[in-house]
Scaffold this active site. Structure first.
Site, PDB file in Angstrom:
ATOM      1  N   ASN A  58      29.045  30.488 -23.036  1.00 34.59           N
ATOM      2  CA  ASN A  58      28.393  31.398 -22.093  1.00 34.59           C
ATOM      3  C   ASN A  58      28.255  32.764 -22.780  1.00 34.59           C
ATOM      4  O   ASN A  58      29.236  33.502 -22.886  1.00 34.59           O
ATOM      5  CB  ASN A  58      29.236  31.507 -20.816  1.00 34.59           C
ATOM      6  CG  ASN A  58      28.676  32.524 -19.835  1.00 34.59           C
ATOM      7  OD1 ASN A  58      27.542  32.992 -19.990  1.00 34.59           O
ATOM      8  ND2 ASN A  58      29.457  32.871 -18.827  1.00 34.59           N
ATOM      9  N   TRP A  59      27.045  33.043 -23.226  1.00 30.85           N
ATOM     10  CA  TRP A  59      26.820  34.295 -23.972  1.00 30.85           C
ATOM     11  C   TRP A  59      26.884  35.529 -23.073  1.00 30.85           C
ATOM     12  O   TRP A  59      26.931  36.646 -23.569  1.00 30.85           O
ATOM     13  CB  TRP A  59      25.451  34.267 -24.647  1.00 30.85           C
ATOM     14  CG  TRP A  59      25.334  33.323 -25.786  1.00 30.85           C
ATOM     15  CD1 TRP A  59      26.331  32.572 -26.358  1.00 30.85           C
ATOM     16  CD2 TRP A  59      24.134  33.031 -26.533  1.00 30.85           C
ATOM     17  NE1 TRP A  59      25.827  31.849 -27.401  1.00 30.85           N
ATOM     18  CE2 TRP A  59      24.491  32.098 -27.526  1.00 30.85           C
ATOM     19  CE3 TRP A  59      22.807  33.453 -26.437  1.00 30.85           C
ATOM     20  CZ2 TRP A  59      23.558  31.603 -28.429  1.00 30.85           C
ATOM     21  CZ3 TRP A  59      21.874  32.958 -27.336  1.00 30.85           C
ATOM     22  CH2 TRP A  59      22.257  32.041 -28.322  1.00 30.85           C
ATOM     23  N   LYS A  60      26.804  35.332 -21.765  1.00 34.21           N
ATOM     24  CA  LYS A  60      26.725  36.474 -20.837  1.00 34.21           C
ATOM     25  C   LYS A  60      25.541  37.361 -21.261  1.00 34.21           C
ATOM     26  O   LYS A  60      24.545  36.847 -21.760  1.00 34.21           O
ATOM     27  CB  LYS A  60      28.058  37.206 -20.776  1.00 34.21           C
ATOM     28  CG  LYS A  60      29.216  36.228 -20.505  1.00 34.21           C
ATOM     29  CD  LYS A  60      30.523  36.871 -20.197  1.00 34.21           C
ATOM     30  CE  LYS A  60      31.552  35.773 -19.917  1.00 34.21           C
ATOM     31  NZ  LYS A  60      32.856  36.290 -19.532  1.00 34.21           N
ATOM     32  N   SER A  76      39.294  33.132 -22.314  1.00 34.20           N
ATOM     33  CA  SER A  76      39.870  33.400 -23.646  1.00 34.20           C
ATOM     34  C   SER A  76      40.104  32.137 -24.480  1.00 34.20           C
ATOM     35  O   SER A  76      41.060  32.055 -25.247  1.00 34.20           O
ATOM     36  CB  SER A  76      41.153  34.223 -23.516  1.00 34.20           C
ATOM     37  OG  SER A  76      40.878  35.469 -22.880  1.00 34.20           O
ATOM     38  N   GLY A 124      37.993  37.285 -20.779  1.00 29.85           N
ATOM     39  CA  GLY A 124      37.732  38.454 -21.613  1.00 29.85           C
ATOM     40  C   GLY A 124      38.950  39.338 -21.815  1.00 29.85           C
ATOM     41  O   GLY A 124      38.839  40.456 -22.302  1.00 29.85           O
ATOM     42  N   HIS A 183      29.656  32.091 -11.356  1.00 26.02           N
ATOM     43  CA  HIS A 183      30.597  32.689 -12.319  1.00 26.02           C
ATOM     44  C   HIS A 183      31.332  33.838 -11.630  1.00 26.02           C
ATOM     45  O   HIS A 183      30.761  34.536 -10.793  1.00 26.02           O
ATOM     46  CB  HIS A 183      29.846  33.188 -13.554  1.00 26.02           C
ATOM     47  CG  HIS A 183      30.773  33.564 -14.667  1.00 26.02           C
ATOM     48  ND1 HIS A 183      31.440  34.764 -14.692  1.00 26.02           N
ATOM     49  CD2 HIS A 183      31.183  32.876 -15.758  1.00 26.02           C
ATOM     50  CE1 HIS A 183      32.219  34.802 -15.777  1.00 26.02           C
ATOM     51  NE2 HIS A 183      32.076  33.678 -16.440  1.00 26.02           N
ATOM     52  N   GLY A 216      33.317  32.304 -23.448  1.00 33.74           N
ATOM     53  CA  GLY A 216      32.536  33.530 -23.543  1.00 33.74           C
ATOM     54  C   GLY A 216      32.554  34.061 -24.966  1.00 33.74           C
ATOM     55  O   GLY A 216      31.832  33.578 -25.844  1.00 33.74           O
ATOM     56  N   GLY A 217      33.430  35.041 -25.225  1.00 34.56           N
ATOM     57  CA  GLY A 217      33.457  35.756 -26.501  1.00 34.56           C
ATOM     58  C   GLY A 217      33.391  34.884 -27.744  1.00 34.56           C
ATOM     59  O   GLY A 217      32.612  35.158 -28.662  1.00 34.56           O
ATOM     60  N   GLU A 225      32.005  36.695 -12.548  1.00 30.95           N
ATOM     61  CA  GLU A 225      31.319  37.999 -12.676  1.00 30.95           C
ATOM     62  C   GLU A 225      30.213  38.125 -11.628  1.00 30.95           C
ATOM     63  O   GLU A 225      29.969  39.205 -11.099  1.00 30.95           O
ATOM     64  CB  GLU A 225      30.783  38.156 -14.111  1.00 30.95           C
ATOM     65  CG  GLU A 225      31.925  38.413 -15.079  1.00 30.95           C
ATOM     66  CD  GLU A 225      31.715  37.877 -16.484  1.00 30.95           C
ATOM     67  OE1 GLU A 225      30.570  37.592 -16.872  1.00 30.95           O
ATOM     68  OE2 GLU A 225      32.734  37.746 -17.204  1.00 30.95           O
ATOM     69  N   GLU A 244      38.005  28.842 -14.164  1.00 33.55           N
ATOM     70  CA  GLU A 244      38.157  30.063 -14.956  1.00 33.55           C
ATOM     71  C   GLU A 244      39.003  31.077 -14.181  1.00 33.55           C
ATOM     72  O   GLU A 244      38.467  31.804 -13.330  1.00 33.55           O
ATOM     73  CB  GLU A 244      36.788  30.683 -15.244  1.00 33.55           C
ATOM     74  CG  GLU A 244      35.870  29.800 -16.046  1.00 33.55           C
ATOM     75  CD  GLU A 244      34.799  30.609 -16.776  1.00 33.55           C
ATOM     76  OE1 GLU A 244      34.672  30.423 -17.986  1.00 33.55           O
ATOM     77  OE2 GLU A 244      34.116  31.432 -16.140  1.00 33.55           O
TER      78      GLU A 244
END
Ligand code: 13P
Length: 252
Positions: free
Chosen positions: A9-11, A213, A173, A95, A234-235, A97, A167
């Site tokens: 997930n590149w966000k 993470s 993150g 998500h 993500g990251g 966010e 999640e």
């Protein structure tokens, strides 16, 4: 045996040229076969190009959100019809966010999940508790309710095809991964909730990912757990080599 599903997930990251370079690196090296599915969840403006680049490979392209209506006066929104037309196969829904920053509710996530199936898109439905909720021992109530409401009104076949991503909000993150036991405990409970509202057979089929993470250094241990069938990353999904390592881990 459930396959492993690794989704990056590149966000809200990268520009088009960087997205293209990522696919140039990943597509030729992505593992083939039925053990693992690799999905790139990219911002809307990149989707068309990424679908083109993924052609002929087993890499799938996902959107990170969508509206539930097919079309209409919804300025700034993107519909499932548009995604399907581009060749997108999956869509991330609910998500944390989006729940936190854009006030998405369980009811809205349910509408979007139904809309995804109406257009033959596979939903990746995100659920997870905040730190306050975990500390108040509310994790399973919160997550169970999120799961029940997201899949309400779906057929058993649709539930079996839904990807659920657990999640924990406190692990996103932050560099704080849930321990593999903590993650698995909740994923096992999620499978029980699915069994309660559908059947044991459906619950056995549903793919449950962990996210928060995840990185090459901890993915093996997470994927070795009984009820963790993949990762939503993500990251560590932004770099092609790191993403490929994560996908490779799914073949073991
Ligand atoms: P991180 O892997 O950066 O913690 O993000 C997890 C996530 O939110 C994926 O959807």
């Amino acid at each position: 045996m459930r396959k492993k599903v690794i989704a990056g997930n590149w966000k809200m990251n990268k520009v088009l040229s960087e997205a293209g370079e990522f696919m140039d690196s990943v597509v030729p090296k992505a593992p083939k076969g039925n053990d693992v599915e690799a999905i790139v969840c990219a911002p809307f403006p990149f989707l068309s190009k990424l679908v083109e680049q993924a052609k002929g490979s087993e890499v799938k392209v996902a959107a990170q959100n969508m509206h539930f209506e097919d079309s209409g006066a919804f300025t700034g929104e993107v519909s499932p019809v548009m995604l399907k037309d581009l060749g997108v196969t999956h869509v991330v829904l609910g998500h944390s966010e989006r729940r936190e920053l854009f006030a998405e509710t369980n009811e809205l996530v349910n509408k979007k999940t139904k809309a995804a199936f109406a257009h033959d898109l596979t939903p990746i439905v995100c659920v997870g508790e905040t730190l306050d909720q975990r500390e108040a021992n509310e994790t399973m109530n919160i997550v169970g309710e999120q799961v029940k409401q997201a899949i309400a009104g779906l057929t058993n076949e649709q539930v079996a095809e839904t990807i659920i991503a657990y999640e924990p909000v406190w692990a996103i993150g932050t560099g704080k991964t849930a321990t593999s036991e903590q993650a698995n405990e909740v994923c096992t409970e999620i499978r029980k909730v699915v069994a309660e509202v559908t059947s044991a057979d459906v619950a056995e089929k549903v793919i449950i990912q962990y996210g928060g993470s995840v990185k090459p250094a901890n993915v093996d241990e997470l994927l070795a757990q009984s009820d963790i069938d993949g990762a939503l990353v993500g990251g560590a999904s932004l770099d092609p080599e790191s993403f490929l390592q994560l996908v490779e881990a799914g073949t073991k």
